[in-house]
Design an enzyme around this catalytic site. Structure first.
Site, PDB file in Angstrom:
ATOM      1  N   ARG A 122       0.858  -1.190   0.000  1.00  0.00           N
ATOM      2  CA  ARG A 122       0.000   0.000   0.000  1.00  0.00           C
ATOM      3  C   ARG A 122       0.899   1.246   0.000  1.00  0.00           C
ATOM      4  O   ARG A 122       0.731   2.137   0.821  1.00  0.00           O
ATOM      5  CB  ARG A 122      -0.907  -0.047   1.212  1.00  0.00           C
ATOM      6  CG  ARG A 122      -2.369  -0.310   0.955  1.00  0.00           C
ATOM      7  CD  ARG A 122      -2.685  -1.643   0.352  1.00  0.00           C
ATOM      8  NE  ARG A 122      -4.051  -1.644  -0.176  1.00  0.00           N
ATOM      9  CZ  ARG A 122      -5.130  -1.942   0.538  1.00  0.00           C
ATOM     10  NH1 ARG A 122      -5.001  -2.285   1.789  1.00  0.00           N
ATOM     11  NH2 ARG A 122      -6.326  -1.888  -0.014  1.00  0.00           N
ATOM     12  N   GLN A 127       0.478   2.588  -5.902  1.00  0.00           N
ATOM     13  CA  GLN A 127      -0.949   2.943  -5.879  1.00  0.00           C
ATOM     14  C   GLN A 127      -1.702   2.509  -7.146  1.00  0.00           C
ATOM     15  O   GLN A 127      -2.825   2.046  -7.066  1.00  0.00           O
ATOM     16  CB  GLN A 127      -1.099   4.452  -5.700  1.00  0.00           C
ATOM     17  CG  GLN A 127      -1.475   4.809  -4.287  1.00  0.00           C
ATOM     18  CD  GLN A 127      -1.546   6.301  -4.051  1.00  0.00           C
ATOM     19  OE1 GLN A 127      -1.425   7.098  -4.973  1.00  0.00           O
ATOM     20  NE2 GLN A 127      -1.750   6.670  -2.813  1.00  0.00           N
ATOM     21  N   ASP A 130      -2.847  -1.170  -6.966  1.00  0.00           N
ATOM     22  CA  ASP A 130      -3.532  -1.595  -5.750  1.00  0.00           C
ATOM     23  C   ASP A 130      -4.916  -2.194  -6.073  1.00  0.00           C
ATOM     24  O   ASP A 130      -5.949  -1.530  -5.997  1.00  0.00           O
ATOM     25  CB  ASP A 130      -3.653  -0.382  -4.815  1.00  0.00           C
ATOM     26  CG  ASP A 130      -4.215  -0.751  -3.458  1.00  0.00           C
ATOM     27  OD1 ASP A 130      -4.638  -1.906  -3.278  1.00  0.00           O
ATOM     28  OD2 ASP A 130      -4.221   0.133  -2.579  1.00  0.00           O
ATOM     29  N   SER A 133      -7.682  -2.201  -3.286  1.00  0.00           N
ATOM     30  CA  SER A 133      -8.437  -0.943  -3.178  1.00  0.00           C
ATOM     31  C   SER A 133      -9.447  -0.818  -4.310  1.00  0.00           C
ATOM     32  O   SER A 133     -10.568  -0.348  -4.098  1.00  0.00           O
ATOM     33  CB  SER A 133      -7.492   0.264  -3.200  1.00  0.00           C
ATOM     34  OG  SER A 133      -6.790   0.339  -1.989  1.00  0.00           O
ATOM     35  N   TYR A 229      -2.269  -1.306   8.646  1.00  0.00           N
ATOM     36  CA  TYR A 229      -3.402  -2.236   8.764  1.00  0.00           C
ATOM     37  C   TYR A 229      -3.794  -2.403  10.218  1.00  0.00           C
ATOM     38  O   TYR A 229      -2.938  -2.318  11.111  1.00  0.00           O
ATOM     39  CB  TYR A 229      -3.024  -3.605   8.215  1.00  0.00           C
ATOM     40  CG  TYR A 229      -3.028  -3.699   6.717  1.00  0.00           C
ATOM     41  CD1 TYR A 229      -4.231  -3.776   6.023  1.00  0.00           C
ATOM     42  CD2 TYR A 229      -1.845  -3.729   5.994  1.00  0.00           C
ATOM     43  CE1 TYR A 229      -4.251  -3.880   4.643  1.00  0.00           C
ATOM     44  CE2 TYR A 229      -1.852  -3.826   4.614  1.00  0.00           C
ATOM     45  CZ  TYR A 229      -3.058  -3.900   3.942  1.00  0.00           C
ATOM     46  OH  TYR A 229      -3.074  -4.003   2.582  1.00  0.00           O
TER      47      TYR A 229
HETATM   48  P1  NAD Z   1      -9.033  -3.880   5.456  1.00  0.00           P
HETATM   49  O1  NAD Z   1      -9.945  -4.387   4.382  1.00  0.00           O
HETATM   50  O2  NAD Z   1      -7.896  -4.718   5.905  1.00  0.00           O
HETATM   51  O3  NAD Z   1      -9.959  -3.589   6.759  1.00  0.00           O
HETATM   52  C1  NAD Z   1     -11.078  -2.751   6.649  1.00  0.00           C
HETATM   53  C2  NAD Z   1     -11.174  -1.864   7.870  1.00  0.00           C
HETATM   54  O4  NAD Z   1     -11.535  -2.645   9.007  1.00  0.00           O
HETATM   55  C3  NAD Z   1      -9.873  -1.156   8.236  1.00  0.00           C
HETATM   56  O5  NAD Z   1     -10.072   0.249   8.208  1.00  0.00           O
HETATM   57  C4  NAD Z   1      -9.576  -1.650   9.639  1.00  0.00           C
HETATM   58  O6  NAD Z   1      -8.963  -0.675  10.466  1.00  0.00           O
HETATM   59  C5  NAD Z   1     -10.957  -2.021  10.122  1.00  0.00           C
HETATM   60  N1  NAD Z   1     -11.001  -2.910  11.304  1.00  0.00           N
HETATM   61  C6  NAD Z   1     -10.239  -3.999  11.568  1.00  0.00           C
HETATM   62  N2  NAD Z   1     -10.567  -4.533  12.768  1.00  0.00           N
HETATM   63  C7  NAD Z   1     -11.588  -3.775  13.265  1.00  0.00           C
HETATM   64  C8  NAD Z   1     -12.370  -3.828  14.443  1.00  0.00           C
HETATM   65  N3  NAD Z   1     -12.168  -4.758  15.392  1.00  0.00           N
HETATM   66  N4  NAD Z   1     -13.307  -2.888  14.624  1.00  0.00           N
HETATM   67  C9  NAD Z   1     -13.533  -1.924  13.697  1.00  0.00           C
HETATM   68  N5  NAD Z   1     -12.828  -1.826  12.543  1.00  0.00           N
HETATM   69  C10 NAD Z   1     -11.873  -2.734  12.337  1.00  0.00           C
HETATM   70  O7  NAD Z   1      -8.516  -2.416   5.165  1.00  0.00           O
HETATM   71  P2  NAD Z   1      -8.252  -1.700   3.769  1.00  0.00           P
HETATM   72  O8  NAD Z   1      -9.483  -1.008   3.356  1.00  0.00           O
HETATM   73  O9  NAD Z   1      -7.634  -2.669   2.835  1.00  0.00           O
HETATM   74  O10 NAD Z   1      -7.172  -0.622   4.214  1.00  0.00           O
HETATM   75  C11 NAD Z   1      -6.116  -0.993   5.083  1.00  0.00           C
HETATM   76  C12 NAD Z   1      -5.209   0.180   5.375  1.00  0.00           C
HETATM   77  O11 NAD Z   1      -4.490   0.538   4.222  1.00  0.00           O
HETATM   78  C13 NAD Z   1      -5.929   1.432   5.793  1.00  0.00           C
HETATM   79  O12 NAD Z   1      -5.109   2.073   6.732  1.00  0.00           O
HETATM   80  C14 NAD Z   1      -6.003   2.244   4.545  1.00  0.00           C
HETATM   81  O13 NAD Z   1      -6.154   3.625   4.798  1.00  0.00           O
HETATM   82  C15 NAD Z   1      -4.659   1.918   3.972  1.00  0.00           C
HETATM   83  N6  NAD Z   1      -4.575   2.101   2.523  1.00  0.00           N
HETATM   84  C16 NAD Z   1      -3.514   2.802   2.015  1.00  0.00           C
HETATM   85  C17 NAD Z   1      -3.399   2.969   0.648  1.00  0.00           C
HETATM   86  C18 NAD Z   1      -2.231   3.727   0.083  1.00  0.00           C
HETATM   87  O14 NAD Z   1      -1.612   4.480   0.785  1.00  0.00           O
HETATM   88  N7  NAD Z   1      -1.890   3.492  -1.157  1.00  0.00           N
HETATM   89  C19 NAD Z   1      -4.332   2.424  -0.202  1.00  0.00           C
HETATM   90  C20 NAD Z   1      -5.392   1.709   0.341  1.00  0.00           C
HETATM   91  C21 NAD Z   1      -5.495   1.535   1.719  1.00  0.00           C
END
Ligand code: NAD
Length: 383
Positions: A122, A127, A130, A133, A229
């Site tokens: 990530r 990006q 990804d 996403s 994460y």
């Molecule tokens: P994911 O699918 O792994 O999880 C979805 C969400 O569930 C996350 O926000 C996580 O914090 C939340 N979660 C986990 N356990 C939980 C609980 N017990 N109670 C409530 N919520 C809970 O996450 P994702 O959408 O794939 O994103 C993961 C991370 O990567 C995030 O920090 C996101 O901002 C980041 N991200 C960064 C980039 C980038 O910089 N290129 C791109 C995409 C995502």
């Protein structure tokens, strides 16, 4: 370099790994692209459009696989297909390396090289690649539409001659990519939205979309890893979250859950008690079904009814919007392939590259990713 794309075989799969627009770019780089006839049909990309983009379209699936240096897929190919690949061939797709690592064993035995699109870092540099996403964006959008379609009320606040209609109340659990898209879509439809996530950084994103962020005192414990994460919480911290969720569930018309912890079962956030407290006619859309679900009452892949509360747990929502899902995935794959093609259009694999290395799970008959090696070891111990 010869790249092959098959018609996806999984039940209900409609996406294509490569769309004609991406074929054009690859052919310009000197790559030979071969497509199985019908591969893009369900994503509105006919054989003719692939041909016009410079691909060779064929009905000979076996020969297509046998001659492939790189096989692009959405889902892991079947055992029969993998058996036809030449040793050393490269497979790129959603290979479920952490939650179904045992299915990598056949690829390992065939001495294949495998890149899992789930493991694209990530990072800013990656990006454009990804794919998680991309799919989460589609899934989040569609989850809000599903809920709106099923709810026996409207989403927006309406002032009519017959009086005022109150807006629907939507609670979103997990404010990652899918959750944020669900919030944005529900807000566009006029709902009042609240959201909860264990990562503090999610609060700012939630508020920027016009939703309320629900905060829970988790006692200052670590809730995320170095990669951003969420980590698996202690039972006590999870219980605090559930307590707040149960309170808000009783006044919510819709709950959309998207909480995940990579490589671990999904956290249980909506208890039987919380479902019981919801009004009849309320709707829950559980997006975490593939890893066990966030709701105690959900049944992955099915829709169930609990005293008038409808609980949906769709497993492949991205496949319900195949055109855009395929377009985004195809662009992600094409961007990743650029890192694997040299100036002469030939395959080059540099595992020292900070995107190529972490995405590679198998290379030359060896597991090259530590997390995947650990997951495989655990899988081998489970009878
Ligand atoms: P994911 O699918 O792994 O999880 C979805 C969400 O569930 C996350 O926000 C996580 O914090 C939340 N979660 C986990 N356990 C939980 C609980 N017990 N109670 C409530 N919520 C809970 O996450 P994702 O959408 O794939 O994103 C993961 C991370 O990567 C995030 O920090 C996101 O901002 C980041 N991200 C960064 C980039 C980038 O910089 N290129 C791109 C995409 C995502």
């Amino acid at each position: 370099m010869k790249i092959a794309v098959l018609r996806e075989g999984a039940t209900g799969e409609t996406r294509a790994a490569l769309m004609p627009e991406s074929v054009r770019g690859l052919v310009a780089q000197g790559v030979e692209v071969r497509i199985e006839s019908g591969a893009g049909e369900r994503a509105s990309a006919g054989d003719q459009s692939y041909g016009e983009a410079g691909a060779i379209v064929t009905n000979d699936r076996r020969e297509l696989i046998r001659s492939a240096e790189v096989l692009l897929c959405v889902n892991r190919p079947s055992d029969d297909d993998i058996a036809v690949l030449q040793p050393g061939a490269v497979v790129i797709g959603f290979l479920r390396p952490l939650d179904d690592s045992a299915s990598l064993i056949q690829l390992l035995e065939r001495r294949l090289t495998a890149f899992a699109m789930e493991l694209i870092p990530r990072s800013t540099r990656a990006q454009t690649m990804d794919a998680l996403s991309s799919m989460a964006t589609i899934v989040g959008y569609k989850s809000a539409l599903l809920a709106a379609e099923r709810l026996p009320r409207m989403f927006p606040l309406l002032m009519t001659a017959a009086g005022t209609i109150a807006p629907a109340k939507v609670l979103v659990l997990g404010a990652g990519v899918a959750g944020l898209q669900a919030i944005a879509t529900a807000r566009r439809l006029g709902a009042v939205v609240e959201a909860y996530d264990v990562r503090g950084a999610a609060g700012e994103h939630v508020r920027s979309l016009g939703a309320k962020f629900l905060e829970v005192d988790l006692g200052g414990i670590k809730t995320e890893d170095a990669g951003g994460y969420a980590v698996e919480l202690t039972e006590e911290a999870l219980a605090r979250g559930r307590e707040l969720i149960t309170k808000h569930a009783s006044v919510s018309d819709v709950i959309i859950t998207s909480a995940q912890v990579p490589g671990r079962p999904a956290p249980l956030l909506v208890t039987e008690d919380a479902v019981e407290k919801m009004k009849p006619g309320s709707v829950i859309v559980d997006l975490a079904g593939s890893t066990g679900g966030n709701c105690a009452a959900s049944s992955p892949g099915e829709t169930v009814d609990r005293n008038g509360v409808v609980i949906m747990s769709p497993l492949n929502l991205a496949a319900t919007l195949p055109v855009h899902a395929s377009q985004l995935y195809s662009r992600n794959i094409a961007a990743f392939l650029k890192l694997l093609i040299d100036d002469n259009g030939e395959l080059k694999i540099d595992l020292n590259d900070d995107v190529v290395g972490p995405t590679c799970v198998l290379h030359n008959g060896e597991v090259v990713n530590q997390r995947v090696a650990a997951a495989l070891e655990t899988a081998a111990r489970v009878p």
